[in-house]
Scaffold this motif. Structure first.
Motif, PDB file in Angstrom:
ATOM      1  N   THR A 229       0.812  -1.227   0.000  1.00  0.00           N
ATOM      2  CA  THR A 229       0.000   0.000   0.000  1.00  0.00           C
ATOM      3  C   THR A 229       0.842   1.273   0.000  1.00  0.00           C
ATOM      4  O   THR A 229       0.290   2.377  -0.072  1.00  0.00           O
ATOM      5  CB  THR A 229      -0.944   0.031   1.217  1.00  0.00           C
ATOM      6  N   LEU A 230       2.148   1.137   0.051  1.00  0.00           N
ATOM      7  CA  LEU A 230       3.011   2.311   0.104  1.00  0.00           C
ATOM      8  C   LEU A 230       2.810   3.258  -1.092  1.00  0.00           C
ATOM      9  O   LEU A 230       2.840   4.488  -0.904  1.00  0.00           O
ATOM     10  CB  LEU A 230       4.470   1.872   0.204  1.00  0.00           C
TER      11      LEU A 230
ATOM     12  N   ALA B 221       8.715  -6.962  -1.669  1.00  0.00           N
ATOM     13  CA  ALA B 221       9.901  -6.111  -1.550  1.00  0.00           C
ATOM     14  C   ALA B 221       9.447  -4.646  -1.567  1.00  0.00           C
ATOM     15  O   ALA B 221       8.474  -4.301  -2.252  1.00  0.00           O
ATOM     16  CB  ALA B 221      10.890  -6.357  -2.674  1.00  0.00           C
ATOM     17  N   PHE B 222      10.135  -3.809  -0.840  1.00  0.00           N
ATOM     18  CA  PHE B 222       9.842  -2.374  -0.809  1.00  0.00           C
ATOM     19  C   PHE B 222      10.606  -1.699  -1.942  1.00  0.00           C
ATOM     20  O   PHE B 222      11.829  -1.594  -1.891  1.00  0.00           O
ATOM     21  CB  PHE B 222      10.253  -1.775   0.536  1.00  0.00           C
ATOM     22  N   ALA B 223       9.891  -1.266  -2.957  1.00  0.00           N
ATOM     23  CA  ALA B 223      10.511  -0.573  -4.090  1.00  0.00           C
ATOM     24  C   ALA B 223      10.597   0.914  -3.770  1.00  0.00           C
ATOM     25  O   ALA B 223       9.905   1.759  -4.353  1.00  0.00           O
ATOM     26  CB  ALA B 223       9.706  -0.814  -5.361  1.00  0.00           C
ATOM     27  N   LEU B 224      11.456   1.257  -2.793  1.00  0.00           N
ATOM     28  CA  LEU B 224      11.509   2.647  -2.314  1.00  0.00           C
ATOM     29  C   LEU B 224      11.998   3.609  -3.384  1.00  0.00           C
ATOM     30  O   LEU B 224      11.557   4.759  -3.440  1.00  0.00           O
ATOM     31  CB  LEU B 224      12.393   2.718  -1.072  1.00  0.00           C
ATOM     32  N   ASP B 225      12.895   3.161  -4.256  1.00  0.00           N
ATOM     33  CA  ASP B 225      13.405   4.067  -5.277  1.00  0.00           C
ATOM     34  C   ASP B 225      12.298   4.495  -6.239  1.00  0.00           C
ATOM     35  O   ASP B 225      12.342   5.591  -6.807  1.00  0.00           O
ATOM     36  CB  ASP B 225      14.530   3.399  -6.067  1.00  0.00           C
TER      37      ASP B 225
ATOM     38  N   ARG C 166      14.714   4.402   5.954  1.00  0.00           N
ATOM     39  CA  ARG C 166      14.832   4.064   4.535  1.00  0.00           C
ATOM     40  C   ARG C 166      13.996   4.998   3.658  1.00  0.00           C
ATOM     41  O   ARG C 166      14.397   5.319   2.529  1.00  0.00           O
ATOM     42  CB  ARG C 166      14.444   2.598   4.314  1.00  0.00           C
ATOM     43  N   LEU C 167      12.841   5.414   4.150  1.00  0.00           N
ATOM     44  CA  LEU C 167      12.053   6.387   3.408  1.00  0.00           C
ATOM     45  C   LEU C 167      12.810   7.713   3.269  1.00  0.00           C
ATOM     46  O   LEU C 167      12.821   8.329   2.202  1.00  0.00           O
ATOM     47  CB  LEU C 167      10.714   6.623   4.107  1.00  0.00           C
ATOM     48  N   ALA C 168      13.441   8.135   4.352  1.00  0.00           N
ATOM     49  CA  ALA C 168      14.222   9.378   4.303  1.00  0.00           C
ATOM     50  C   ALA C 168      15.396   9.248   3.343  1.00  0.00           C
ATOM     51  O   ALA C 168      15.673  10.164   2.550  1.00  0.00           O
ATOM     52  CB  ALA C 168      14.710   9.738   5.706  1.00  0.00           C
ATOM     53  N   ASP C 169      16.082   8.107   3.387  1.00  0.00           N
ATOM     54  CA  ASP C 169      17.221   7.893   2.492  1.00  0.00           C
ATOM     55  C   ASP C 169      16.793   7.910   1.028  1.00  0.00           C
ATOM     56  O   ASP C 169      17.562   8.338   0.156  1.00  0.00           O
ATOM     57  CB  ASP C 169      17.904   6.569   2.809  1.00  0.00           C
TER      58      ASP C 169
ATOM     59  N   VAL D 144       6.687  10.047   2.207  1.00  0.00           N
ATOM     60  CA  VAL D 144       5.931   9.250   3.182  1.00  0.00           C
ATOM     61  C   VAL D 144       6.687   9.226   4.502  1.00  0.00           C
ATOM     62  O   VAL D 144       7.920   9.152   4.533  1.00  0.00           O
ATOM     63  CB  VAL D 144       5.720   7.813   2.662  1.00  0.00           C
ATOM     64  N   SER D 145       5.953   9.290   5.610  1.00  0.00           N
ATOM     65  CA  SER D 145       6.575   9.203   6.928  1.00  0.00           C
ATOM     66  C   SER D 145       6.117   7.945   7.645  1.00  0.00           C
ATOM     67  O   SER D 145       5.035   7.406   7.383  1.00  0.00           O
ATOM     68  CB  SER D 145       6.252  10.438   7.772  1.00  0.00           C
ATOM     69  N   SER D 146       6.946   7.460   8.549  1.00  0.00           N
ATOM     70  CA  SER D 146       6.686   6.254   9.326  1.00  0.00           C
ATOM     71  C   SER D 146       6.807   6.599  10.802  1.00  0.00           C
ATOM     72  O   SER D 146       7.857   7.077  11.255  1.00  0.00           O
ATOM     73  CB  SER D 146       7.683   5.148   8.953  1.00  0.00           C
ATOM     74  N   VAL D 147       5.735   6.372  11.559  1.00  0.00           N
ATOM     75  CA  VAL D 147       5.660   6.756  12.962  1.00  0.00           C
ATOM     76  C   VAL D 147       5.210   5.547  13.772  1.00  0.00           C
ATOM     77  O   VAL D 147       4.359   4.772  13.321  1.00  0.00           O
ATOM     78  CB  VAL D 147       4.659   7.918  13.165  1.00  0.00           C
ATOM     79  N   VAL D 148       5.763   5.389  14.956  1.00  0.00           N
ATOM     80  CA  VAL D 148       5.361   4.315  15.861  1.00  0.00           C
ATOM     81  C   VAL D 148       4.600   4.935  17.034  1.00  0.00           C
ATOM     82  O   VAL D 148       4.959   6.016  17.514  1.00  0.00           O
ATOM     83  CB  VAL D 148       6.582   3.518  16.369  1.00  0.00           C
TER      84      VAL D 148
END
Length: 314
Positions: free
Chosen positions: A136-137, A307-311, A194-197, A202-206
């Motif tokens: 869903t990213l 797999a996370f296709a962050l690029d 990894r999102l920042a890199d 998108v942000s990731s919060v716990v």
């Protein structure tokens, strides 16, 4: 937390679309109700269509004009996770503003497994959400959204096996629940890095709910079992615990409040983070261990087949 408190979290007044997994009961239900009360469209992602329908009826009784939708999601079955991600993409092709990965299970005294064979608590609480987040990213990327991961104070006493991060050696329900929540938090904090890199918006919060009890929560007959504890026990319990409505506060805040930053950890600000108003709190250092997170990430991609296709998000 009251619906008014939920509304205060939406300080910029914009209407968003927020997906809440496990929204038919407990913390997820109250998060969904509070988000709807704040004027947001809420997608209830749940395993049971019947319980989702009951939750919708309850929310509509408490929130006039609530904007609600439903996606069928069983996090203990990766085939269901893939189908749910496709269903959400069809429902919200323009994207979503936040996904609250709230759903979870507490295992039985004997070990149980997911449809694909992973121990049930790690498989549901972490691995199912890992796959769901990867799939869903792209929807979050379209709206520069947030993903919120449900941590727990139980991570303080947990350790993962470096050789088998998803394993269940020396099984006990309590130990494995702590492992599942440590895995959730390792993933959430590592995803932020990894999102920042990758330069992703998108942000990731716990976030975590502290010590939240049904007994101290407002009555919602359609979505919660009747209370068995005597009412006289509540004043004492309020000294160290809170209702699940209040426990949902950090999740709602992390999802929609202005100024929340990727990589933060939100929870109750009171003694030992058991109760109190939402604030940025401290996690155990091992929840930020990037070497352990990398091992978990590799094992999770292999087990989930995603797999996370962050690029591709940049």
């Amino acid at each position: 937390m009251s619906a008014d408190a939920g509304a205060r979290a939406a300080r910029d007044g914009s209407r968003r679309t927020v997906v809440v997994t496990g929204a038919s009961a407990g913390l997820g239900y109250f998060a969904a109700e509070q988000l709807a009360a704040a004027g947001h469209r809420v997608v209830l992602a749940t395993r049971s269509r019947e319980r989702a329908a009951a939750a919708e009826r309850s929310i509509r009784r408490h929130v006039d004009g609530a904007g609600l939708a439903h996606v069928h999601l069983d996090l203990a079955d990766l085939d269901s996770v893939r189908a749910a991600a496709d269903e959400l993409a069809a429902l919200q092709p323009e994207g979503v503003d936040a996904i609250v990965n709230n759903a979870g299970v507490v295992g039985a005294s004997t070990m149980q497994r997911t449809a694909q064979g992973t121990e049930l608590q790690v498989g549901t609480n972490h691995l199912g959400h890992f796959a769901w987040t990867a799939l869903t990213l792209p929807l979050l990327d379209r709206r520069a959204g947030r993903v919120v991961h449900l941590g727990s104070i139980a991570h303080r006493w947990a350790r993962l096996d470096p050789s088998d991060p998803l394993g269940a050696s020396h099984y006990s329900s309590y130990r494995q629940y702590g492992r599942s929540k440590l895995a959730v938090m390792l993933f959430g904090f590592e995803l932020a890095e990894r999102l920042a890199d990758a330069g992703s918006p998108v942000s990731s919060v716990v976030a975590h709910p502290g010590f939240s009890l049904d007994l101290l929560s407002p009555e919602r007959p359609d979505v919660a079992s009747s209370r068995s504890e005597p009412a006289w026990t509540r004043p004492a319990q309020r000294l160290y615990a809170q209702g699940k409505d209040a426990g949902a506060d950090p999740l709602v805040h992390a999802a929609i409040a202005v100024g929340v930053r990727s990589g933060e950890y939100w929870g109750p600000s009171g003694w030992m983070q058991l109760r109190g108003p939402a604030a940025v709190v401290r996690a155990e250092p091992r929840a930020h261990d990037r070497a352990e997170a990398a091992r978990l990430w590799v094992a999770s991609e292999r087990a989930a087949g995603v797999a996370f296709a962050l690029d591709a998000l940049v």
